[in-house]
Motif scaffolding. Structure first.
Motif, PDB file in Angstrom:
ATOM      1  N   MET A 108       0.842  -1.189   0.000  1.00  0.00           N
ATOM      2  CA  MET A 108       0.000   0.000   0.000  1.00  0.00           C
ATOM      3  C   MET A 108       0.889   1.256   0.000  1.00  0.00           C
ATOM      4  SD  MET A 108      -3.237   0.696   2.510  1.00  0.00           S
ATOM      5  CE  MET A 108      -3.913  -0.959   2.404  1.00  0.00           C
ATOM      6  N   GLU A 117       1.001  -3.014  19.439  1.00  0.00           N
ATOM      7  CA  GLU A 117       0.295  -3.005  18.142  1.00  0.00           C
ATOM      8  C   GLU A 117       1.339  -2.940  17.028  1.00  0.00           C
ATOM      9  OE1 GLU A 117      -2.048   0.458  17.066  1.00  0.00           O
ATOM     10  OE2 GLU A 117      -3.289  -0.700  15.692  1.00  0.00           O
ATOM     11  N   GLY A 141       2.263  -2.233  13.239  1.00  0.00           N
ATOM     12  CA  GLY A 141       1.702  -1.473  12.120  1.00  0.00           C
ATOM     13  C   GLY A 141       0.629  -0.533  12.641  1.00  0.00           C
ATOM     14  N   THR A 142       1.016   0.302  13.586  1.00  0.00           N
ATOM     15  CA  THR A 142       0.042   1.144  14.307  1.00  0.00           C
ATOM     16  C   THR A 142      -0.472   2.302  13.455  1.00  0.00           C
ATOM     17  OG1 THR A 142      -0.324   2.033  16.529  1.00  0.00           O
ATOM     18  CG2 THR A 142       1.624   2.813  15.409  1.00  0.00           C
ATOM     19  N   GLY A 143       0.213   2.583  12.333  1.00  0.00           N
ATOM     20  CA  GLY A 143      -0.253   3.640  11.428  1.00  0.00           C
ATOM     21  C   GLY A 143      -0.300   4.992  12.113  1.00  0.00           C
ATOM     22  N   GLU A 191       5.599   1.056  14.193  1.00  0.00           N
ATOM     23  CA  GLU A 191       5.225   1.409  12.817  1.00  0.00           C
ATOM     24  C   GLU A 191       6.511   1.644  12.004  1.00  0.00           C
ATOM     25  OE1 GLU A 191       2.419   1.792  10.781  1.00  0.00           O
ATOM     26  OE2 GLU A 191       3.960   2.428   9.366  1.00  0.00           O
ATOM     27  N   GLN A 212       3.646   7.993   8.611  1.00  0.00           N
ATOM     28  CA  GLN A 212       2.425   7.577   9.306  1.00  0.00           C
ATOM     29  C   GLN A 212       2.471   8.006  10.780  1.00  0.00           C
ATOM     30  OE1 GLN A 212       0.250   6.860   6.846  1.00  0.00           O
ATOM     31  NE2 GLN A 212      -0.442   5.041   7.899  1.00  0.00           N
ATOM     32  N   ALA A 267      10.030   1.284  13.622  1.00  0.00           N
ATOM     33  CA  ALA A 267      10.880   0.124  13.304  1.00  0.00           C
ATOM     34  C   ALA A 267      10.087  -0.885  12.487  1.00  0.00           C
ATOM     35  CB  ALA A 267      11.381  -0.533  14.596  1.00  0.00           C
ATOM     36  N   ASP A 268      10.819  -1.873  11.994  1.00  0.00           N
ATOM     37  CA  ASP A 268      10.217  -2.954  11.224  1.00  0.00           C
ATOM     38  C   ASP A 268       9.747  -4.051  12.200  1.00  0.00           C
ATOM     39  OD1 ASP A 268       9.747  -5.166   9.526  1.00  0.00           O
ATOM     40  OD2 ASP A 268      11.260  -4.465   8.105  1.00  0.00           O
ATOM     41  N   ALA A 269       8.531  -4.542  11.982  1.00  0.00           N
ATOM     42  CA  ALA A 269       7.997  -5.603  12.849  1.00  0.00           C
ATOM     43  C   ALA A 269       8.902  -6.842  12.859  1.00  0.00           C
ATOM     44  CB  ALA A 269       6.587  -5.986  12.397  1.00  0.00           C
ATOM     45  N   THR A 288      -3.607  -5.052  13.411  1.00  0.00           N
ATOM     46  CA  THR A 288      -4.793  -4.317  12.990  1.00  0.00           C
ATOM     47  C   THR A 288      -4.677  -3.856  11.538  1.00  0.00           C
ATOM     48  OG1 THR A 288      -3.744  -2.394  13.964  1.00  0.00           O
ATOM     49  CG2 THR A 288      -5.415  -3.486  15.303  1.00  0.00           C
ATOM     50  N   GLU A 333      -1.090  -5.314   6.260  1.00  0.00           N
ATOM     51  CA  GLU A 333      -1.032  -5.524   4.810  1.00  0.00           C
ATOM     52  C   GLU A 333      -1.376  -6.995   4.530  1.00  0.00           C
ATOM     53  OE1 GLU A 333      -0.360  -2.814   3.323  1.00  0.00           O
ATOM     54  OE2 GLU A 333       0.947  -1.655   4.628  1.00  0.00           O
ATOM     55  N   PHE A 354       1.670 -10.898   8.770  1.00  0.00           N
ATOM     56  CA  PHE A 354       1.976 -10.873  10.206  1.00  0.00           C
ATOM     57  C   PHE A 354       1.521 -12.135  10.940  1.00  0.00           C
ATOM     58  CE2 PHE A 354       2.381  -5.965  10.965  1.00  0.00           C
ATOM     59  CZ  PHE A 354       3.574  -5.978  10.269  1.00  0.00           C
ATOM     60  N   ASP A 376      -7.872   3.835  12.694  1.00  0.00           N
ATOM     61  CA  ASP A 376      -8.203   4.788  11.623  1.00  0.00           C
ATOM     62  C   ASP A 376      -8.835   4.073  10.423  1.00  0.00           C
ATOM     63  OD1 ASP A 376      -7.083   7.588  12.291  1.00  0.00           O
ATOM     64  OD2 ASP A 376      -5.479   6.229  12.888  1.00  0.00           O
ATOM     65  N   PHE A 377      -8.208   2.987   9.991  1.00  0.00           N
ATOM     66  CA  PHE A 377      -8.734   2.253   8.839  1.00  0.00           C
ATOM     67  C   PHE A 377     -10.113   1.686   9.146  1.00  0.00           C
ATOM     68  CE2 PHE A 377      -5.756   1.587   5.245  1.00  0.00           C
ATOM     69  CZ  PHE A 377      -4.743   2.430   5.669  1.00  0.00           C
TER      70      PHE A 377
HETATM   71  C1  LIG Z   1      -3.272  -0.647   6.412  1.00  0.00           C
HETATM   72  S1  LIG Z   1      -2.279   0.189   7.571  1.00  0.00           S
HETATM   73  C2  LIG Z   1      -3.173   0.017   9.083  1.00  0.00           C
HETATM   74  C3  LIG Z   1      -2.789   1.062  10.090  1.00  0.00           C
HETATM   75  C4  LIG Z   1      -3.542   0.953  11.435  1.00  0.00           C
HETATM   76  N1  LIG Z   1      -3.252  -0.294  12.096  1.00  0.00           N
HETATM   77  C5  LIG Z   1      -5.021   1.103  11.228  1.00  0.00           C
HETATM   78  O1  LIG Z   1      -5.737   0.092  11.304  1.00  0.00           O
HETATM   79  O2  LIG Z   1      -5.478   2.226  10.994  1.00  0.00           O
HETATM   80  C6  LIG Z   1      -0.933  -0.939   7.794  1.00  0.00           C
HETATM   81  C7  LIG Z   1       0.235  -0.290   8.528  1.00  0.00           C
HETATM   82  O3  LIG Z   1       1.240  -1.278   8.760  1.00  0.00           O
HETATM   83  C8  LIG Z   1       2.518  -0.678   8.534  1.00  0.00           C
HETATM   84  N2  LIG Z   1       3.484  -1.749   8.249  1.00  0.00           N
HETATM   85  C9  LIG Z   1       3.546  -2.519   7.138  1.00  0.00           C
HETATM   86  N3  LIG Z   1       4.567  -3.389   7.237  1.00  0.00           N
HETATM   87  C10 LIG Z   1       5.176  -3.160   8.425  1.00  0.00           C
HETATM   88  C11 LIG Z   1       6.292  -3.720   9.093  1.00  0.00           C
HETATM   89  N4  LIG Z   1       6.988  -4.713   8.543  1.00  0.00           N
HETATM   90  N5  LIG Z   1       6.616  -3.258  10.305  1.00  0.00           N
HETATM   91  C12 LIG Z   1       5.899  -2.264  10.897  1.00  0.00           C
HETATM   92  N6  LIG Z   1       4.832  -1.655  10.303  1.00  0.00           N
HETATM   93  C13 LIG Z   1       4.464  -2.114   9.085  1.00  0.00           C
HETATM   94  C14 LIG Z   1       2.263   0.258   7.358  1.00  0.00           C
HETATM   95  O4  LIG Z   1       3.272   1.239   7.219  1.00  0.00           O
HETATM   96  C15 LIG Z   1       0.901   0.826   7.710  1.00  0.00           C
HETATM   97  O5  LIG Z   1       0.988   1.977   8.507  1.00  0.00           O
END
Ligand SMILES: C[S@@+](CC[C@H](N)C(=O)[O-])C[C@H]1O[C@@H](n2cnc3c(N)ncnc32)[C@H](O)[C@@H]1O
Length: 212
Positions: A1, A43, A45-47, A68, A73, A94-96, A113, A116, A128, A191-192
């Protein structure tokens, strides 16, 4: 995305006291950082952080960490936290994939939450709930394992049910439509989720655990 890129995002978020600049050095020390022994919910990928911030307000006796990868974001999350005085929430850029380098056995619950979905088979390992992630989570759960997943993506939902059950998780609750579920599940929207809820799309929900 694809997400909007904010200029100087890293500089902006680094000014926030809620952002933990070098999270790796706090491995096994997160309770010290929070200054208490309360549970820690993470959480991935907290966005923009809506859910985790509102949960921190709702549950002052639980510590929350929002991780995140995308600094742009996190700008919104740090701005939202700007006028708050919450001691039970931290953010990490950081990266998950690094969760086991950032946390020891300190985490009680992991929230996944609207992650991707990575629909292509070749990208499966990035989901995940792929086994490689479940193995990482084993390294950071304090004792019992507890994962809460929310998604609008039916295929990710089905995949996660299979992956979690193959990994011996049991399901405490599953919903095909969280916002119209007969059981009143305590839920704070992301948010999503707010957007999808407005559009009338069903939200799939999994509450899974493994008691050690
Ligand atoms: C679709 S958004 C959802 C954001 C939030 N959880 C929500 O529901 O509003 C997915 C989020 O996961 C983050 N993300 C994707 N891969 C990631 C990774 N490997 N480590 C940390 N964050 C990640 C993206 O940057 C994005 O902000």
């Amino acid at each position: 995305m694809e997400y909007n890129k904010i200029k100087n995002a890293e500089n902006i978020i680094n000014k926030s006291s809620y952002l933990i600049k070098d999270p790796y050095k706090y491995k096994n020390k997160w309770h010290d950082l929070f200054g208490n022994k309360n549970k820690i919910y993470l959480e991935l990928g907290t966005g923009r952080g809506d859910m985790i911030i509102n949960m921190a307000k709702k549950y002052p006796n639980i510590n929350f960490v929002g991780l995140e990868i995308n600094s742009s974001q996190l700008v919104m999350a740090t701005e939202r936290l700007g006028n708050e005085h919450l001691t039970n929430i931290k953010l990490i850029n950081a990266d998950a994939k690094d969760v086991d380098k950032i946390f020891g056995k300190e985490i009680n619950t992991i929230y996944l939450t609207f992650s991707e979905p990575w629909p292509k088979k070749i990208d499966e390992k990035n989901r995940f709930t792929h086994e490689s992630y479940l193995k990482l989570y084993d390294k950071i759960f304090k004792k019992d394992k507890h994962i809460i997943l929310k998604t609008d993506n039916k295929k990710l939902f089905a995949y996660s049910l299979e992956s979690l059950s193959q990994y011996w998780y049991v399901f405490d609750h599953i919903s095909l439509d969280l916002h119209n579920d007969e059981e009143n599940i305590s839920n704070v929207m992301t948010d999503f989720e707010k957007q999808y809820y407005k559009e009338g799309r069903p939200i799939y929900y999994i509450d899974a655990s493994f008691k050690n």
